[in-house]
Scaffold this active site. Structure first.
Site, PDB file in Angstrom:
ATOM      1  N   LYS A 111      20.151  56.523  50.444  1.00 43.66           N
ATOM      2  CA  LYS A 111      21.237  55.553  50.583  1.00 43.66           C
ATOM      3  C   LYS A 111      20.829  54.225  49.935  1.00 43.66           C
ATOM      4  CE  LYS A 111      23.909  53.401  54.281  1.00 43.66           C
ATOM      5  NZ  LYS A 111      24.217  53.407  55.714  1.00 43.66           N
ATOM      6  N   GLU A 126       8.762  56.378  50.505  1.00 42.77           N
ATOM      7  CA  GLU A 126       8.342  57.779  50.343  1.00 42.77           C
ATOM      8  C   GLU A 126       9.178  58.466  49.267  1.00 42.77           C
ATOM      9  OE1 GLU A 126       9.100  56.244  53.122  1.00 42.77           O
ATOM     10  OE2 GLU A 126       7.586  56.620  54.678  1.00 42.77           O
ATOM     11  N   GLY A 186      22.585  57.097  57.802  1.00 39.75           N
ATOM     12  CA  GLY A 186      21.796  58.195  57.221  1.00 39.75           C
ATOM     13  C   GLY A 186      21.869  59.476  58.039  1.00 39.75           C
ATOM     14  N   ARG A 187      21.683  59.360  59.347  1.00 42.75           N
ATOM     15  CA  ARG A 187      21.643  60.561  60.206  1.00 42.75           C
ATOM     16  C   ARG A 187      23.029  61.160  60.425  1.00 42.75           C
ATOM     17  NH1 ARG A 187      20.252  55.823  62.335  1.00 42.75           N
ATOM     18  NH2 ARG A 187      21.292  54.991  64.168  1.00 42.75           N
ATOM     19  N   GLU A 230      17.083  58.408  66.913  1.00 44.68           N
ATOM     20  CA  GLU A 230      17.246  57.190  66.114  1.00 44.68           C
ATOM     21  C   GLU A 230      18.510  56.438  66.547  1.00 44.68           C
ATOM     22  OE1 GLU A 230      17.728  57.056  61.638  1.00 44.68           O
ATOM     23  OE2 GLU A 230      15.602  56.597  61.711  1.00 44.68           O
ATOM     24  N   LYS A 279       7.263  49.939  58.612  1.00 47.66           N
ATOM     25  CA  LYS A 279       7.433  49.931  57.149  1.00 47.66           C
ATOM     26  C   LYS A 279       6.812  48.665  56.552  1.00 47.66           C
ATOM     27  CE  LYS A 279      11.918  52.294  56.971  1.00 47.66           C
ATOM     28  NZ  LYS A 279      13.323  52.159  56.608  1.00 47.66           N
TER      29      LYS A 279
END
Ligand code: F6P
Length: 545
Positions: free
Chosen positions: A212, A218, A272-273, A358, A507
């Site tokens: 996204k 990663e 995202g999920r 999440e 992060k």
């Protein structure tokens, strides 16, 4: 301002009721009411839910439904479907439901407005582009740079840009073609990518870079390796033929060298999920065909309609959500298990784990005050058959209460598949054993010293979700079922299920550590543990030079 959750009359009533229910065994509830199964089960489309093996009575359900009403589930649900910015900490709408918003009869799909703009035309345009692109790849008119047909799809993404599409592609393996492989790469340990690249011919490989943001460390690290792999063997000019992307970051995809015709958009109103029904489904579409994906969307849409319109008493996501709240908050259940009895659903728990943890693993409510009660549980699981021979021991006899969802398909993937008898016998038997248990009185033949070890307390709650068969429509329903379950629980707990600030600190710290690990900078002041670990790594690196 509404009363704190635990101070509401509905919560207090549930608390008092839980004290009564603590002494009730499901064995007795079944013995007293022969019609319990029909009363506490329901069907919607191709899904059947049996929730009779729960520690509930009609009174429990009435009180739980009252809690849902008091917490405004109906209002927030309407706000979500209408495109209101219910993700308040990011000032975003939450519209994964728009991704599968369908026509009813001949009428066009109803508009869904965000900031005064109907998002539906953009969604339909993107679906059309996805269909066309996937058809070209699948029929060989989109070739690699040397003119070879694409034979390998490699998706690079992580989190929601990985778990959802990987789960769906695996679940729909029977819809895949033998001459087009699909692999999913998420781990920055390049071993994962190297293992896959060994099996691929660069001239016949198409990478889908799913991110996204197009900044996730990663994903970008793996995408750079893949880019180099193509450029080294086919030349820089080949990048455009061997990469497609799904992202909101068009600047990033252009810089990478992916032409606009193979970049598909995301929108900030899809988390995202919750994104598997968006263009993030591209690897699924390439592997299984657009028609299968379209059926997945139709199934998800059917569950959206059910969730939007069924009264709470007949509403599958609402029922599952309330049962989860019942155990998490009134029986201190710290976890819940997702147990598919179908090899093709073996990745379901990983997708639901991200979706749930999440979304509802939050420390503060929407107003920024600490949550008063435990919210989202620890989600874990795995294939039911394998899990029976590993962690089920704790489910049956451990003192912690771990509610479980058992999931299975009624019809086999192949005609006359007798293996399903064994599979489903175990699925049903486990829910029976967890519910009934075995009392000491049933062990008259056994020595007194062994008896305590052979007793099963039972009274362990389970839901059983049966799919008519494992087809894209039923799978879409199943995915949306869990999405809406998580939504309802978030509303009850008063948290924002659509942000994930908790992942940011790690992060940031990783970014600041990386130069020290690469030997490009001296480590600044750190705690002794982190500094010691870095030193150990640098020493090992020195020794291996
Ligand atoms: O770090 C968590 C997260 O933001 C997830 O919510 C998301 O699904 C994942 O990272 C991947 O993000 P992106 O699609 O932007 O690469």
């Amino acid at each position: 301002m509404s009363a704190p959750l635990t101070q509401t009359a509905e919560w207090q009533a549930l608390k008092a009721h839980a004290e009564v229910m603590a002494g009730v065994h499901m064995r007795d509830l079944f013995a007293e009411a022969p019609g319990r199964f029909s009363a506490l089960s329901l069907r919607d489309g191709q899904l059947f839910l049996d929730y009779s093996k729960n520690r509930i009575t009609s009174e429990t359900l009435k009180l739980l439904m009252a809690l849902a009403a008091a917490r405004g589930v109906d209002t927030v649900r309407r706000q979500m479907f209408a495109g209101a910015k219910i993700n308040s900490t990011e000032n975003r709408a939450v519209l994964h439901v728009a991704l599968r918003n369908r026509s009813v009869g001949a009428a066009p799909p109803p508009p869904v407005m965000v900031d005064g703009v109907d998002v539906m035309p953009d969604i339909h345009h993107t679906l059309k582009r996805l269909r066309e692109f996937s058809e070209r790849v699948r029929n060989g008119t989109w070739t690699g740079s040397t003119g070879k047909k694409i034979k390998h799809i490699v998706n690079i993404g992580i989190g929601g840009s990985h778990l959802g599409p990987m789960f769906v592609a695996d679940a729909l393996k029977d819809y895949q073609r033998d001459d087009l492989s699909v692999a999913f790469i998420s781990n920055p340990d390049r071993t994962q990518l190297d293992d896959v690249l060994k099996t691929c011919d660069p001239a016949a490989t198409l990478f889908t870079i799913s991110s996204k943001t197009f900044t996730t460390a990663e994903t970008m690290a793996n995408a750079a390796i893949a880019r180099e792999w193509i450029a080294d063997s086919l030349g820089e000019q080949a990048i455009a033929r061997h990469f497609a992307a799904v992202s909101t970051n068009h600047h990033g995809t252009t810089e990478f060298g992916i032409p606009a015709e193979s970049v598909f958009p995301m929108w900030d109103w899809v988390g995202g999920r919750y994104s598997v029904c968006s263009a993030i489904g591209l690897p699924v579409i390439l592997a299984c065909g657009f028609d299968a994906f379209d059926q997945l969307l139709a199934g998800a849409h059917a569950m959206d309609r059910h969730f939007e319109s069924a009264p709470f008493e007949y509403n599958m996501p609402v029922i599952l959500a309330l049962l989860g709240v019942w155990y998490a908050n009134f029986f201190d259940a710290p976890a819940m298990a997702i147990l598919p009895y179908d090899h093709r659903l073996k990745l379901l728990h990983a997708h639901i784990q991200q979706l749930d943890m999440e979304s509802n693993g939050k420390g503060v409510t929407l107003s920024g005050t600490p949550v008063e009660v435990s919210d989202g549980p620890v989600i874990f699981g795995g294939g039911g058959s394998d899990s029976q021979h590993s962690f089920f021991q704790l489910l049956h006899q451990g003192p912690r209460l771990v509610p479980c969802d058992f999931i299975a398909a009624l019809k086999p993937h192949h005609d006359a598949d007798e293996s399903r008898d064994l599979l489903l016998a175990n699925c049903f038997a486990q829910t029976e054993a967890l519910m009934k248990g075995r009392a000491a009185s049933e062990l008259s033949h056994m020595s007194e010293s062994l008896k305590p070890h052979r007793v099963f307390p039972g009274n362990k709650p389970t839901n059983t979700i049966l799919l008519d068969s494992l087809n894209p429509f039923a799978l879409g329903q199943l995915i949306a079922l869990y999405e809406h379950k998580v939504f309802v629980q978030g509303v009850i707990w008063g948290v924002n299920s659509f942000d994930q600030w908790g992942v940011e600190l790690g992060k940031e710290l990783a970014k600041s550590l990386q130069p020290a690990l690469a030997g490009e900078a001296v480590l600044g002041p750190r705690d002794s543990s982190t500094a010691g670990l870095v030193a150990a790594y640098l020493e090992a690196k020195r020794q291996s030079v």
